[in-house]
Each structure stands twice: as structure tokens, then as C-alpha cells.
Design a protein around this motif. Structure first.
Motif, PDB file in Angstrom:
ATOM      1  N   GLU A  61      -1.722  -0.033   8.281  1.00 44.08           N
ATOM      2  CA  GLU A  61      -1.880   1.348   7.842  1.00 44.08           C
ATOM      3  C   GLU A  61      -2.085   2.483   9.041  1.00 44.08           C
ATOM      4  OE1 GLU A  61      -0.184   2.775   5.367  1.00 44.08           O
ATOM      5  OE2 GLU A  61       0.231   1.182   3.765  1.00 44.08           O
ATOM      6  N   ASN A  71      -3.578  -9.626   5.425  1.00 41.56           N
ATOM      7  CA  ASN A  71      -3.879  -8.968   5.800  1.00 41.56           C
ATOM      8  C   ASN A  71      -3.783  -7.274   6.440  1.00 41.56           C
ATOM      9  OD1 ASN A  71      -6.501  -8.510   3.574  1.00 41.56           O
ATOM     10  ND2 ASN A  71      -7.740  -9.447   5.787  1.00 41.56           N
ATOM     11  N   LYS A  98      -2.295  -4.201   5.102  1.00 37.03           N
ATOM     12  CA  LYS A  98      -3.442  -3.231   5.401  1.00 37.03           C
ATOM     13  C   LYS A  98      -3.883  -2.399   6.628  1.00 37.03           C
ATOM     14  CE  LYS A  98      -4.953  -5.056   0.320  1.00 37.03           C
ATOM     15  NZ  LYS A  98      -6.585  -5.617   0.255  1.00 37.03           N
ATOM     16  N   SER A 116       0.778  -0.797  -0.185  1.00 41.49           N
ATOM     17  CA  SER A 116       0.269   0.531   0.331  1.00 41.49           C
ATOM     18  C   SER A 116       0.381   1.093  -0.131  1.00 41.49           C
ATOM     19  CB  SER A 116      -1.340  -0.158   1.784  1.00 41.49           C
ATOM     20  OG  SER A 116      -0.156   0.077   2.333  1.00 41.49           O
TER      21      SER A 116
END
Length: 686
Positions: free
Chosen positions: A559, A553, A556, A98
Motif C-alpha cells: 500500500e 503481509n 498491506k 485492502s
């Protein structure tokens, strides 16, 4: 045990089937039958004939990335060992998930097409402008050098494994290594008599003949004037065996070499001595890098050579002219397949330039075969993958030296119990200067912003039985982690959170800017402050749970940290990430370090690590808390309880309370005591 209530760790994925691999292979090629149980398949051409091999990297070279999971790529190799294609299958690198996105990673992999496993391929840019070198450079990815280096090591390790198993002429026996029990008294004369030293002489006339008929045939006047003089007068000797090393090196040179080999036991050192006019490397060569004029090959595959950065002191038994020549010790890793007991060839590049303003560079190669007698070596064990962290460590040598000096100095300054730095009249400017170095050098330049991603990667590696080697790919951050853990014992959480976190420093600068602009400063009521401080522990618990429940995950979920946006990518990301990081920095103009105090999962981890703190390093007086509340009121972190005790889990070691405690003009108990001794009434202190 807690492990019993958690779901079982997922096993490493099985190699893809031929049908799955076929989706990545472009026509006119197709996938043939599997050749082993590690994902290697035949590559067929349009006529159905064998054209090469296609395979995944993970089953062959499962080097873990920063997420704790390997980067899996598909490699298409022809029968000559040339890359047809390299495609990304799966990766969980935080910077690509990301941060930068996968596009730069896929562009990096496109550079392999047309290259050969026999090429000396390195990730980076060539040093200087001295053309003619035989290294092949791959453009790295800014902000993601360590990740693409891991990918490159995986690709090359997997490709070489397939080459050694499937291609003809490749030696598959484990490489030899110097026999530590072999002790043979030798002199320089003995080395010559037994053929242990290779001597190669190329005259000026010889080199002229090699350039004859080319554009560069007349571009070496000295060769024409002295045709019989040596152009190259080169001596090659493997100084891995101690008996040989003692014969060619001085006592101090031998000790230095043995010290190097103790730290790098898998390296084979090769001594080169050149007394001709060629030299060994170009003027643009940088120490501790791959030599630009020297390469090697063994069994049809390249041998990675690198300068050992050792000072070479030769034995007095060697002829005087050799002491006047150029000497250097190169190193190569035996775990990459180099066998010092088998013949190999050193290739020396002779370079000429034609023209003055924009000269054209041409080169010829001088081959120097070498072999060291096998009696100096033993064979045992299995060939292991080369440590892919080694280049990362050596390439960041300068940064690591500067960082080490900074961290040692900072630790020495902060370690005393009641810190003398807090008593200095220039304390605030000094603190801001340190934080500027942390932001600029450690953060933006060194990419040393620690992240909860590392902690989660280590947890995942422990859970899945993986390796922690991914930590070694970023020695810069690993060094900071080491000092942060040391800081747990000395100061608790405050050592890192208050002094070494680049994003925390940015928030503190935002606070000072807000005060400089006379913006209103808000502080939450004590009740809400205490409640919100628990959010960071909830965030940490949620991230740890993600590792076990939905590990794919994790990146993510991480973040929640704005570090990647503000520090790693310098705000070059999608707008919503920039908006999120900007929100916390702008809020810092009004609310003191809100993210650090309330939401940072890394801060929660640091607070838990702070339980290792071995002392109460902030002194308190009996009057602290009753009746004096000055330190508690002045503490912007709300880390002092009403009774005057320090809540170290929330203390950022800013030293403001230490400054007050030690100040005879600010500490109320000291002021009252002084006035009492001077005979002044107590009311005068009000």
C-alpha cells in the motif's frame, strides 16, 4: 547463493481437518468422515445420512491468484450436484485485501447457492435483451473481474473433480482428442453414409406441438400457416479430426481452422449448419461469446460452448441450400472433461414471446444427440484443468486490440535515438494527449496500472515453486508489462515511468495545473534530492524482504503505492487511503512528481530493469556540461550530471533535453556555432 541464507519456503497448507471444516458448515448439516487425502469430506444431514460432499478448493484446484497464492474456498455440494453453500476461507487478492475489502467477494460467493454444476454458469452480464437463454450469469465485482473469475474457475474445477469421482454415471476416463496420424479420404456423401454428421429436422408442426397448451401456443403464425415447412434444419459435425474437416470446409476454411487449433490445441471445434428459419443464435448475440440459444451436456454435466469467431467457408461438395444457411463453429475445451469420442447432446432453445409492450418469453428445448466414431480419436494423458485465462483473453479482445495499436504506435514514435517527436512544435500538447489516454484508457478503463504487487507475486511464486499462471488472468496488464520490458532495452526506465504509468501521468497533470494556477514551485537542494532518490530502493528492498519473512503481509506493505486508490478503485476506499493518495497528487502541484522520483518501489524496479538498456539514446555534445549547463538546469528530474552525462536510472524520457539539444534557438552550442559562422563576436551570444 542467496537462497541459502533465506528461510525455507512454506509448504502448501494441508487440507483442513473435519473439526476445522465444521466451523464453516451450517446446521442442519454436519461434517462426516474424510473420503480422500485432498480435503473431501462427507456431508451428513440431521439424521446422519449422506447428503452430499464438503471440500476445499485449494487442494483440488490450486489456481494461483494475483498474489501468487490460490484463493481457498469451502464448497458444500448436495448429491445431485447442486451448490448448498460456498464460503471464503482464505484469500490474498490485492484488490480485496485492502482495496475493496472482502465484503464484495463474499457477496459474490453467495450467488452459488441453489445453482447446479450442470448449469452453464458464467461470470458477467447477459448480452442484449433476448431472453430465453439457458446461461446462468453471476454478477461480477467491479474492479475485480479477473480475481472473481479465478475464484469461479477454482470452484467449478473443484466441484467437477468431486462430481466425477463421487457421483454415479460420470465418465472418469481421460477425454479423447483428434488423432493427428489418422488420414482418411472422405467426401460429404461418406460423412452421411457413415453417420458422422447428425441431421435434425423439426417442422413447424413439431414446434407447435411442443408449445401446445402453453401461453405461447398461438404466438407463431408462420408455424400455423406452413406446418410442414422446417422450423429447424440442423446439421452437426465435429471438425476436430482433419479428415472430417477437409470434407466439409473449403481449402481456405480448413487452413483458418487449423491455424486456430494451433493456437488453441485443447479446443474441440463443432460445426453447425442451420438451413431452417430458427437460425442458431438470437439477434442480440455477440461474437466470441457463449451462444444464447445453444447449450450441450455430456454424462450429466454441462459442456461449455463458445463461438470460435471463425469465418466458415464450406466445401463446394455440400448441397447449395447449405451454403445459403447459417453456419458457425463452436468450440469447447476438452480439459474441462468433454470427450468428443463419446455421445453428447446439443440442446437448441426455441423461443417465443407473448404480448407486445412487455412480452413474456417462453421456451422449449430441442435435443440433438451426436456421436463421432472413435476411430478418429486417440486417448492419452491425464485430464488437465482448463486454462482459466482463456476467457479473460477473449473477453478483452477489443481492449487488447486498441491497446496493442496504441503501444506499437507509441513505441515507434519513441524508439528513434534522438526522437523527432521532441522537435515538433506541438510536442507538449501531444505528450499531454498521450498521457490523457494512458490515464483514461489504460488506467481507469483498462485497469492496466502496473504495480509492484505483480513483481512480488512472481518472486513469491518462484520462491514457493508456484505457478506464474496468475499473470495470464490480466492479459491487458501483461501486454503492458511486455512493452515495458521491451522499453528497458530501448529507453531504460523512462519508457514506462515517463509514458505508460497512469499515476505518473496524474502527477504530471497536477504539475501543469500548479503552474497554470501560478502556485509556487519547490525543488529540493541537489544534496537532498540525491539522498531521497535512494528511498525507493529501500522501499523495494523492504517489500522483497517481506515476501520471504512475512509473505501474508505483502499486500498491506504494498500500500506504499497509491495506485490502487487513485486508479484501481477511483478513490472509493477508506479515508486514510484516499488521504495518502491525495497527498501525493496535491504535492504534485508544488513539487514535481515527488512520489515517482523518491518513493515508488515500482520505479526502483524499473530503474534496475533499465540496466538492460542497450544504448545511450540521448546524444550529447562536447560542450554539454562544460561550459553549457542548460539541459541540466532545465531537467526537472535532476537526471543530468554536472558533466552533462545522462543518469538513465533517473531519466523519465520526457524528451525536454532532446528538445533543447535539437533546437537551434535554444541549444547554446548551436547558437554560438551559428554566430561564429556568421562572423558575430562571441559576446553577442551572451
Amino acid at each position: 547463493m542467496i537462497w541459502s541464507v533465506l528461510p525455507p519456503a512454506p509448504a502448501r497448507a494441508e487440507p483442513m481437518t473435519a473439526e476445522q471444516i465444521a466451523e464453516y458448515v451450517m446446521p442442519p448439516y454436519s461434517v462426516g468422515k474424510p473420503l480422500n487425502d485432498r480435503g473431501v469430506h462427507e456431508l451428513l444431514n440431521s439424521g446422519g445420512a449422506l447428503a452430499g460432499y464438503v471440500f476445499e478448493t485449494e487442494p483440488l484446484a490450486p489456481l494461483p491468484g494475483f498474489s501468487g497464492a490460490p484463493i481457498n474456498m469451502l464448497v458444500v455440494l448436495d448429491l445431485e450436484g447442486r451448490f448448498i453453500d460456498v464460503r471464503l476461507i482464505e484469500q490474498n487478492e490485492p484488490i480485496f485485501v485492502s482495496g475493496l475489502g472482502e465484503a464484495p467477494f463474499r457477496q459474490f460467493l453467495q450467488q452459488y447457492g441453489g445453482l447446479s454444476i450442470s448449469d452453464s454458469i458464467v461470470v458477467g452480464t447477459p448480452y442484449g435483451a433476448g431472453g430465453g437463454g439457458s446461461l446462468v450469469y453471476l454478477d461480477g465485482v467491479t474492479k475485480a473481474t479477473a480475481s472473481v473469475r479465478i475464484a469461479h474457475e477454482s470452484i467449478m474445477a473443484a466441484a467437477l473433480a468431486v462430481a466425477r469421482e463421487k457421483m454415479k454415471g460420470i465418465n472418469t476416463t481421460p477425454p479423447a482428442h483428434p488423432d493427428p496420424e489418422h488420414d482418411e479420404p472422405l467426401t460429404w456423401a461418406d460423412l452421411l453414409d457413415h453417420g458422422i454428421v447428425t441431421h435434425k429436422v423439426v417442422t413447424n408442426a413439431d414446434i407447435d406441438a411442443m408449445f401446445d397448451g402453453t401461453l405461447w401456443e398461438d404466438d407463431d403464425p408462420e408455424a400455423r400457416e406452413n406446418p410442414d415447412a422446417p422450423y429447424l434444419d440442423l446439421w452437426v459435425v465435429d471438425v476436430g479430426p482433419k479428415s472430417i474437416a477437409r470434407a466439409v470446409l473449403s481449402d481456405s476454411g480448413f487452413k483458418e481452422l487449423q491455424g486456430f487449433l494451433e493456437l488453441s490445441p485443447d479446443e474441440e471445434p463443432i460445426l453447425l449448419i442451420e438451413t431452417g428459419r430458427h437460425g442458431l443464435v438470437s439477434p442480440e448475440f455477440v461474437r466470441n461469446t457463449a451462444p444464447d440459444w445453444l447449450t450441450a451436456e455430456q454424462g450429466g454435466l454441462p459442456v461449455a460452448l463458445r463461438d470460435s469467431d471463425l469465418l466458415v467457408e464450406l466445401s463446394d461438395d455440400l448441397p447449395p441450400e447449405m451454403h445459403d444457411g447459417v453456419a458457425m463453429i463452436l468450440r469447447t475445451d476438452r480439459r474441462l472433461g468433454f470427450d468428443p469420442a463419446s455421445p453428447w447432446t446439443l440442446r437448441v432453445l426455441a423461443v417465443r414471446e407473448h404480448g407486445m409492450f412487455q412480452p413474456e418469453t417462453g421456451s422449449v428445448t430441442i435435443e440433438v444427440p451426436h456421436a463421432t466414431p472413435e476411430r478418429f480419436f486417440v486417448r492419452s494423458g491425464k485430464v488437465e484443468a482448463a486454462p482459466p485465462w482463456l476467457d479473460a483473453l477473449r473477453n478483452r479482445r477489443g481492449d487488447l486490440i486498441v491497446l496493442s495499436l496504441f503501444l506499437v504506435g507509441l513505441t515507434a514514435v519513441l524508439a528513434p535515438r534522438m526522437n523527432p517527436l521532441a522537435d515538433h512544435k506541438g510536442f507538449t500538447p501531444a505528450r499531454l494527449a498521450i498521457l490523457a489516454v494512458v490515464t483514461g484508457f489504460i488506467g481507469w478503463w483498462g485497469q492496466g496500472q502496473l504495480s509492484i504487487v505483480t513483481v512480488l507475486g512472481a518472486i513469491r511464486a518462484a520462491r514457493e515453486g508456484g505457478s506464474y499462471a496468475f499473470l495470464l488472468y490480466d492479459p491487458f496488464s501483461l501486454l503492458i508489462w511486455g512493452f515495458a520490458i521491451l522499453g528497458f532495452v530501448l529507453l531504460g526506465r523512462g519508457y514506462f515511468c515517463g509514458w505508460l504509468c497512469p499515476f505518473g501521468a496524474l502527477q504530471e497533470f497536477a504539475h501543469h495545473l500548479g503552474r497554470l494556477l501560478r502556485l509556487p514551485q519547490f525543488d529540493l537542494p541537489a544534496k537532498w534530492d540525491a539522498r531521497l532518490k535512494g528511498l525507493k530502493y529501500i522501499a523495494l528492498a523492504g517489500l522483497v524482504a517481506t515476501v520471504f519473512i512475512t509473505p501474508d503481509n505483502v499486500d498491506k506493505a504494498a500500500e506504499i503505492e497509491p495506485f490502487k486508490t487513485a486508479i484501481t478503485t477511483f478513490f472509493v476506499r477508506d479515508w486514510y487511503y484516499v488521504l495518502y493518495a491525495g497527498f501525493w497528487l496535491v504535492s504534485g502541484l508544488f513539487l514535481f512528481k515527488g512520489f515517482c522520483r523518491y518513493l515508488c518501489p515500482l520505479g526502483a524496479f524499473m530503474a534496475i530493469g533499465g540496466l538492460l538498456r542497450g544504448r545511450k539514446w540521448i546524444a550529447r555534445r562536447a560542450e554539454c556540461g562544460s561550459p553549457c549547463q542548460l539541459c541540466r538546469v532545465q531537467c526537472r528530474y535532476r537526471a543530468i550530471r554536472p558533466d552533462g552525462a545522462i543518469t538513465y536510472s533517473e531519466c523519465f524520457a520526457c524528451l525536454d533535453c532532446v528538445t533543447i539539444h535539437n533546437s537551434s534557438s535554444r541549444c547554446v552550442p548551436l547558437i554560438l556555432d551559428r554566430r561564429r559562422r556568421n562572423g558575430r563576436p562571441m559576446e553577442a551570444a551572451e
